[in-house]
Design a protein around this motif. Structure first.
Motif, PDB file in Angstrom:
ATOM      1  N   ASN A   1       3.124  22.690  -2.842  1.00  0.00           N
ATOM      2  CA  ASN A   1       4.460  23.192  -3.526  1.00  0.00           C
ATOM      3  C   ASN A   1       5.244  22.313  -3.978  1.00  0.00           C
ATOM      4  N   LEU A   2       5.245  22.248  -5.373  1.00  0.00           N
ATOM      5  CA  LEU A   2       5.748  20.892  -6.007  1.00  0.00           C
ATOM      6  C   LEU A   2       7.301  20.886  -5.694  1.00  0.00           C
ATOM      7  N   ASP A   3       7.873  21.902  -5.677  1.00  0.00           N
ATOM      8  CA  ASP A   3       9.441  21.847  -5.396  1.00  0.00           C
ATOM      9  C   ASP A   3       9.873  21.503  -4.192  1.00  0.00           C
ATOM     10  N   THR A   4       9.013  21.853  -3.019  1.00  0.00           N
ATOM     11  CA  THR A   4       9.423  21.178  -1.640  1.00  0.00           C
ATOM     12  C   THR A   4       8.895  19.747  -1.713  1.00  0.00           C
ATOM     13  N   LEU A   5       7.736  19.590  -2.329  1.00  0.00           N
ATOM     14  CA  LEU A   5       7.225  17.906  -2.418  1.00  0.00           C
ATOM     15  C   LEU A   5       8.367  17.159  -3.070  1.00  0.00           C
ATOM     16  N   LYS A   6       9.065  17.549  -4.196  1.00  0.00           N
ATOM     17  CA  LYS A   6      10.017  17.019  -4.792  1.00  0.00           C
ATOM     18  C   LYS A   6      11.043  16.304  -3.783  1.00  0.00           C
TER      19      LYS A   6
ATOM     20  N   PRO B   1       0.203  14.244 -14.039  1.00  0.00           N
ATOM     21  CA  PRO B   1      -0.147  15.727 -13.743  1.00  0.00           C
ATOM     22  C   PRO B   1      -0.094  15.898 -12.247  1.00  0.00           C
ATOM     23  N   TYR B   2       0.326  17.079 -11.869  1.00  0.00           N
ATOM     24  CA  TYR B   2       0.479  17.325 -10.310  1.00  0.00           C
ATOM     25  C   TYR B   2      -0.873  17.468  -9.851  1.00  0.00           C
ATOM     26  N   ASP B   3      -1.359  16.694  -8.929  1.00  0.00           N
ATOM     27  CA  ASP B   3      -2.771  17.066  -8.139  1.00  0.00           C
ATOM     28  C   ASP B   3      -2.411  17.270  -6.793  1.00  0.00           C
ATOM     29  N   ALA B   4      -2.237  18.356  -6.247  1.00  0.00           N
ATOM     30  CA  ALA B   4      -2.069  18.685  -5.049  1.00  0.00           C
ATOM     31  C   ALA B   4      -2.906  17.947  -4.012  1.00  0.00           C
ATOM     32  N   ALA B   5      -4.318  17.672  -3.981  1.00  0.00           N
ATOM     33  CA  ALA B   5      -5.135  17.058  -3.053  1.00  0.00           C
ATOM     34  C   ALA B   5      -4.834  15.458  -3.253  1.00  0.00           C
ATOM     35  N   ALA B   6      -4.393  14.885  -4.401  1.00  0.00           N
ATOM     36  CA  ALA B   6      -4.218  13.614  -4.349  1.00  0.00           C
ATOM     37  C   ALA B   6      -2.825  13.185  -3.858  1.00  0.00           C
ATOM     38  N   ALA B   7      -1.876  14.394  -4.174  1.00  0.00           N
ATOM     39  CA  ALA B   7      -0.511  13.987  -3.541  1.00  0.00           C
ATOM     40  C   ALA B   7      -0.676  14.061  -1.879  1.00  0.00           C
ATOM     41  N   ALA B   8      -1.426  14.934  -1.437  1.00  0.00           N
ATOM     42  CA  ALA B   8      -1.457  15.229  -0.013  1.00  0.00           C
ATOM     43  C   ALA B   8      -2.159  13.769   0.687  1.00  0.00           C
ATOM     44  N   ALA B   9      -2.948  13.396  -0.137  1.00  0.00           N
ATOM     45  CA  ALA B   9      -3.849  12.112   0.476  1.00  0.00           C
ATOM     46  C   ALA B   9      -2.835  10.950   0.568  1.00  0.00           C
ATOM     47  N   SER B  10      -2.157  10.822  -0.582  1.00  0.00           N
ATOM     48  CA  SER B  10      -1.355   9.557  -0.986  1.00  0.00           C
ATOM     49  C   SER B  10      -0.302   9.855   0.342  1.00  0.00           C
ATOM     50  N   ALA B  11       0.464  11.080   0.598  1.00  0.00           N
ATOM     51  CA  ALA B  11       1.474  11.189   1.563  1.00  0.00           C
ATOM     52  C   ALA B  11       0.814  10.997   2.996  1.00  0.00           C
ATOM     53  N   GLU B  12      -0.246  11.281   3.059  1.00  0.00           N
ATOM     54  CA  GLU B  12      -0.894  10.882   4.382  1.00  0.00           C
ATOM     55  C   GLU B  12      -0.899   9.320   4.406  1.00  0.00           C
ATOM     56  N   VAL B  13      -1.377   8.603   3.468  1.00  0.00           N
ATOM     57  CA  VAL B  13      -1.183   7.043   3.725  1.00  0.00           C
ATOM     58  C   VAL B  13       0.222   6.469   3.832  1.00  0.00           C
ATOM     59  N   VAL B  14       1.120   7.326   2.925  1.00  0.00           N
ATOM     60  CA  VAL B  14       2.493   6.788   3.294  1.00  0.00           C
ATOM     61  C   VAL B  14       2.887   6.713   4.611  1.00  0.00           C
ATOM     62  N   ALA B  15       2.462   8.029   5.306  1.00  0.00           N
ATOM     63  CA  ALA B  15       2.874   8.295   6.850  1.00  0.00           C
ATOM     64  C   ALA B  15       2.245   7.288   7.616  1.00  0.00           C
TER      65      ALA B  15
ATOM     66  N   ILE C   1       0.932  -1.195  -0.104  1.00  0.00           N
ATOM     67  CA  ILE C   1       0.083   0.062   0.079  1.00  0.00           C
ATOM     68  C   ILE C   1       0.997   1.304   0.085  1.00  0.00           C
ATOM     69  N   MET C   2       1.951   1.207   0.783  1.00  0.00           N
ATOM     70  CA  MET C   2       2.943   2.150   1.054  1.00  0.00           C
ATOM     71  C   MET C   2       3.426   2.677  -0.509  1.00  0.00           C
TER      72      MET C   2
ATOM     73  N   GLY D   1       4.341   5.884  -5.069  1.00  0.00           N
ATOM     74  CA  GLY D   1       4.449   5.805  -6.678  1.00  0.00           C
ATOM     75  C   GLY D   1       3.706   6.862  -7.303  1.00  0.00           C
ATOM     76  N   ARG D   2       2.589   7.082  -6.578  1.00  0.00           N
ATOM     77  CA  ARG D   2       1.688   8.091  -7.293  1.00  0.00           C
ATOM     78  C   ARG D   2       2.420   9.451  -7.041  1.00  0.00           C
ATOM     79  N   ILE D   3       2.979   9.825  -5.914  1.00  0.00           N
ATOM     80  CA  ILE D   3       3.590  10.869  -5.655  1.00  0.00           C
ATOM     81  C   ILE D   3       4.897  10.967  -6.496  1.00  0.00           C
ATOM     82  N   GLY D   4       5.585   9.855  -6.620  1.00  0.00           N
ATOM     83  CA  GLY D   4       6.611   9.873  -7.493  1.00  0.00           C
ATOM     84  C   GLY D   4       6.309  10.191  -8.914  1.00  0.00           C
ATOM     85  N   ALA D   5       5.080   9.631  -9.590  1.00  0.00           N
ATOM     86  CA  ALA D   5       5.075  10.134 -10.753  1.00  0.00           C
ATOM     87  C   ALA D   5       4.653  11.599 -10.977  1.00  0.00           C
ATOM     88  N   MET D   6       3.963  12.000  -9.883  1.00  0.00           N
ATOM     89  CA  MET D   6       3.806  13.513 -10.160  1.00  0.00           C
ATOM     90  C   MET D   6       5.219  14.580 -10.198  1.00  0.00           C
ATOM     91  N   VAL D   7       6.149  14.019  -9.147  1.00  0.00           N
ATOM     92  CA  VAL D   7       7.322  14.733  -8.921  1.00  0.00           C
ATOM     93  C   VAL D   7       8.080  14.591 -10.092  1.00  0.00           C
TER      94      VAL D   7
END
Lengths: 151, 151
Positions: free
Chosen positions: A126-131, A57-71, A40-41, A46-52
């Motif tokens: 912020n895509l830079d800091t996310l990356k 396409p960068y989708d801030a809400a999807a990235a945040a939701a995925s990062a929450e699951v990673v954590a 699952i992690m 991987g979804r965040i990786g595809a974005m960065v």
């Protein structure tokens, strides 16, 4: 409520044969548990990786939701690396996990430090800091995989 | 930072062949994802069940931690029941999931309503109320399994 009270007393009185640390009914469950959390992690990382990496396409809400699951997932797998699982050889886990538990713990804690930061950073949109934090988290993954996981 | 900026532009410009709803690289990943989430949920729900049924000593902190994982997991499996997975037959998922999506969604939402309540109740450290909410959550599990999962 009497039944519940009786159950509570029974629960308090019960003496289990298994130690408190044995959270799994059998070693196979421990392996399946840790592999489930890692899978699952990996999906969400991987979804965040595809974005960065510009593959999605960068989708801030999807990235945040995925990062929450990673954590959330980063907290879970570790009890699954129970010494009782060392005879289950059809996994990628290296015997070094059980031979060098302090080193393995240190590596696992590196991820548990980086993953919550990823969740925090992802919320900032912020895509830079996310990356940058994706890179730090990926290093934590790799640092453990290099030493403790067969490729 | 120039590289990052370029990547961001590339990401913004990219046109994906797959629709945004396709979160998984292949149907097998979707199945593995939902099964992973269900397995982790089941492990933690089972730990709470053992406590409320008097088969394990009541440990308030462990119950609260497990209930938190149950609530986290309850959010996850649903995109894994993607129509593209209906040809993968070596699972317990019934075809009714895809034939009656509204009914399946309603059943899944029942769990997503009960699981966070379980997490809240577990923090209150009262075995009676934990037992009651464990029962409500178990009903939500069963309500969906009865109609949409082969035994």
């Amino acid at each position: 409520m009497k039944v519940v009270a009786s159950l509570a007393l029974a629960a308090a009185a019960v003496t289990l044969a298994a130690p408190a640390s044995a959270q799994f009914a059998k070693p196979e469950d421990a392996v399946k548990y840790r592999q489930s959390a890692m899978f699952i992690m990996g999906q969400h990382f991987g979804r965040i990786g595809a974005m960065v990496n510009g593959k999605a396409p960068y989708d801030a809400a999807a990235a945040a939701a995925s990062a929450e699951v990673v954590a959330d997932m980063a907290k879970l797998p570790w009890p699954g690396f129970h010494p009782s699982t060392d005879k289950i050889t059809q996994t990628k886990a290296k015997p070094e996990i059980y031979a060098e538990p302090a080193k393995f713990k240190e590596a696992s804690e590196k991820l548990q430090a980086e993953a919550p930061k990823l969740a925090t950073v992802a919320k900032a949109n912020n895509l830079d800091t996310l990356k940058a934090q994706f890179g730090e988290t990926a290093k934590a993954c790799k640092g453990c995989h290099d030493n403790f996981r067969n490729q």
